[in-house]
Design an enzyme around this catalytic site. Sequence first.
Site, PDB file in Angstrom:
ATOM      1  N   GLY A   1     -37.856 -37.616   4.869  1.00 46.50           N
ATOM      2  CA  GLY A   1     -37.493 -38.697   3.960  1.00 46.50           C
ATOM      3  C   GLY A   1     -36.705 -39.780   4.687  1.00 46.50           C
ATOM      4  O   GLY A   1     -35.639 -39.504   5.245  1.00 46.50           O
TER       5      GLY A   1
ATOM      6  N   LYS B   1     -23.525 -37.430 -15.515  1.00 45.53           N
ATOM      7  CA  LYS B   1     -24.812 -38.007 -15.106  1.00 45.53           C
ATOM      8  C   LYS B   1     -25.501 -38.604 -16.319  1.00 45.53           C
ATOM      9  O   LYS B   1     -25.393 -38.068 -17.427  1.00 45.53           O
ATOM     10  CB  LYS B   1     -25.718 -36.918 -14.531  1.00 45.53           C
ATOM     11  CG  LYS B   1     -26.926 -37.449 -13.807  1.00 45.53           C
ATOM     12  CD  LYS B   1     -26.561 -37.839 -12.394  1.00 45.53           C
ATOM     13  CE  LYS B   1     -27.689 -38.492 -11.663  1.00 45.53           C
ATOM     14  NZ  LYS B   1     -27.306 -38.851 -10.293  1.00 45.53           N
TER      15      LYS B   1
HETATM   16  P1  NAD Z   1     -34.797 -42.848  -1.520  1.00 47.33           P
HETATM   17  O1  NAD Z   1     -35.646 -42.886  -2.715  1.00 47.33           O
HETATM   18  O2  NAD Z   1     -34.244 -44.126  -0.972  1.00 47.33           O
HETATM   19  O3  NAD Z   1     -35.575 -42.113  -0.323  1.00 47.33           O
HETATM   20  C1  NAD Z   1     -36.290 -40.949  -0.452  1.00 47.33           C
HETATM   21  C2  NAD Z   1     -37.460 -41.010   0.525  1.00 47.33           C
HETATM   22  O4  NAD Z   1     -38.089 -39.740   0.558  1.00 47.33           O
HETATM   23  C3  NAD Z   1     -38.516 -42.030   0.137  1.00 47.33           C
HETATM   24  O5  NAD Z   1     -38.798 -42.883   1.252  1.00 47.33           O
HETATM   25  C4  NAD Z   1     -39.728 -41.174  -0.242  1.00 47.33           C
HETATM   26  O6  NAD Z   1     -40.964 -41.776   0.083  1.00 47.33           O
HETATM   27  C5  NAD Z   1     -39.485 -39.940   0.596  1.00 47.33           C
HETATM   28  N1  NAD Z   1     -40.139 -38.727   0.110  1.00 47.33           N
HETATM   29  C6  NAD Z   1     -40.281 -38.292  -1.172  1.00 47.33           C
HETATM   30  N2  NAD Z   1     -40.918 -37.125  -1.190  1.00 47.33           N
HETATM   31  C7  NAD Z   1     -41.192 -36.794   0.098  1.00 47.33           C
HETATM   32  C8  NAD Z   1     -41.837 -35.690   0.729  1.00 47.33           C
HETATM   33  N3  NAD Z   1     -42.379 -34.693   0.046  1.00 47.33           N
HETATM   34  N4  NAD Z   1     -41.930 -35.680   2.080  1.00 47.33           N
HETATM   35  C9  NAD Z   1     -41.432 -36.707   2.801  1.00 47.33           C
HETATM   36  N5  NAD Z   1     -40.807 -37.770   2.263  1.00 47.33           N
HETATM   37  C10 NAD Z   1     -40.696 -37.813   0.930  1.00 47.33           C
HETATM   38  O7  NAD Z   1     -33.626 -41.825  -1.861  1.00 47.33           O
HETATM   39  P2  NAD Z   1     -32.198 -41.655  -1.169  1.00 47.33           P
HETATM   40  O8  NAD Z   1     -31.202 -42.500  -1.874  1.00 47.33           O
HETATM   41  O9  NAD Z   1     -32.316 -41.723   0.315  1.00 47.33           O
HETATM   42  O10 NAD Z   1     -31.888 -40.146  -1.602  1.00 47.33           O
HETATM   43  C11 NAD Z   1     -32.499 -39.063  -0.948  1.00 47.33           C
HETATM   44  C12 NAD Z   1     -31.918 -37.769  -1.489  1.00 47.33           C
HETATM   45  O11 NAD Z   1     -30.509 -37.765  -1.314  1.00 47.33           O
HETATM   46  C13 NAD Z   1     -32.163 -37.554  -2.994  1.00 47.33           C
HETATM   47  O12 NAD Z   1     -32.319 -36.168  -3.215  1.00 47.33           O
HETATM   48  C14 NAD Z   1     -30.864 -38.022  -3.624  1.00 47.33           C
HETATM   49  O13 NAD Z   1     -30.628 -37.408  -4.872  1.00 47.33           O
HETATM   50  C15 NAD Z   1     -29.860 -37.569  -2.575  1.00 47.33           C
HETATM   51  N6  NAD Z   1     -28.606 -38.315  -2.586  1.00 47.33           N
HETATM   52  C16 NAD Z   1     -28.595 -39.651  -2.404  1.00 47.33           C
HETATM   53  C17 NAD Z   1     -27.385 -40.341  -2.404  1.00 47.33           C
HETATM   54  C18 NAD Z   1     -27.303 -41.829  -2.173  1.00 47.33           C
HETATM   55  O14 NAD Z   1     -26.216 -42.322  -1.886  1.00 47.33           O
HETATM   56  N7  NAD Z   1     -28.403 -42.548  -2.260  1.00 47.33           N
HETATM   57  C19 NAD Z   1     -26.178 -39.638  -2.614  1.00 47.33           C
HETATM   58  C20 NAD Z   1     -26.227 -38.247  -2.786  1.00 47.33           C
HETATM   59  C21 NAD Z   1     -27.446 -37.597  -2.775  1.00 47.33           C
END
Ligand code: NAD
Length: 349
Positions: free
Chosen positions: A178, A85
């Site tokens: 989210g 990372k």
């Molecule tokens: P993103 O930033 O696109 O979406 C996250 C969403 O959560 C945002 O719309 C934000 O406003 C919302 N949010 C933040 N805090 C909140 C709360 N307290 N209550 C409600 N909503 C809230 O992120 P993403 O890419 O969808 O990733 C989401 C999670 O999944 C993260 O933990 C990330 O590490 C994990 N993840 C993502 C991927 C990927 O392919 N993008 C892969 C593995 C893990």
Amino acid sequence: MFDLKSLSELEEFDNHKLVTFVFDKESGLQGFIAIHRGNGKHPSFGATRLWDYNSEESALRDALRLSRTMSYKAAIAGLKYGGAKAALLKNGHINRDKLLKSYAERVNFLSGHFVTGTDVGISDTDVKKMRRRSKFFVGVKTNPARYTGLGVYFALQACLKERFGDETMLDKSIAIQGLGKTGSELLKLVYQESSKIYVTDLNKDTLRNIKKLFPKVIIVSPDKIHFLKADVFSPCALYHTINKANVEELQFKIICGSANNQLESDSLADELYRMKILYAPDFVVNAGGLISVVDEYEYGNFRVKRVVKRVEVIKTNIKKIIRKSKRTGRSTDKIARELAEKTFQSYDK
Ligand code: NAD
């Protein structure tokens, strides 16, 4: 600044193979690349995050913690790569184009031991720019979030089968926390089947758009989502969403979502097990994005059918983990960790 002598004593440090500081005064580049495990000639995979860390130490801790999670994720998904990372500080004085250039140069310097792509703060366009300077950037052809969402859906099907005897969401309710890249992908997949879909997000514009596209969703406020009476809870936002303060009040039958590090501490997995809430371990569930970028790296192209087939391993894994958990009377999280550790223990440290 922090006391470098204590680096190996940080609780996130797990005998990492390599931790390197990247810095370039002119562009404002500053941060860490952490490689948790390597596996012989194979590279270690992990995305690059550019974030408003309040100190170098918090960036370092994030890189250490998340690189370790990546080793678990890759191993359980049957990928032969170690975890890594990068966590870069966005301190307001950056020249973005220069930063991307000098970061790509440093990634090149690691000669392919580290392969990376987009995470929070790094856009697809940024990755494409860096890819022109370094072949060790991936995720330019695939859409990792789509496959993370699909992996969550496959994992959910395995959980539904276990809890209700049927893989479908028909007559089942779900609460999605989210609606960003991955949460919205999951929503698309469950929308037709599910009888009741509760959603929440901190961003009001996101909620407005989602309501337009998916009118039957029920919007709830972010502080209410944990306390709903729904069959499934899908955390797709934050880390530590399940914590000591709320665990006793959860009434869900299944927890299955994309967020990394959903549990505030490992012991909460035992608590959920005791409460008969089926928890699908996050690092098993959310490996779809990683699988898709690994596929792009291995083949140099993108084929939907092939990636979907590979992402299906998540469903097989969840089924296997549930079976072993039932057989041994231990939490799904513990079982999944043991399986992953068994694999990467043989890797070089
Ligand atoms: P993103 O930033 O696109 O979406 C996250 C969403 O959560 C945002 O719309 C934000 O406003 C919302 N949010 C933040 N805090 C909140 C709360 N307290 N209550 C409600 N909503 C809230 O992120 P993403 O890419 O969808 O990733 C989401 C999670 O999944 C993260 O933990 C990330 O590490 C994990 N993840 C993502 C991927 C990927 O392919 N993008 C892969 C593995 C893990």
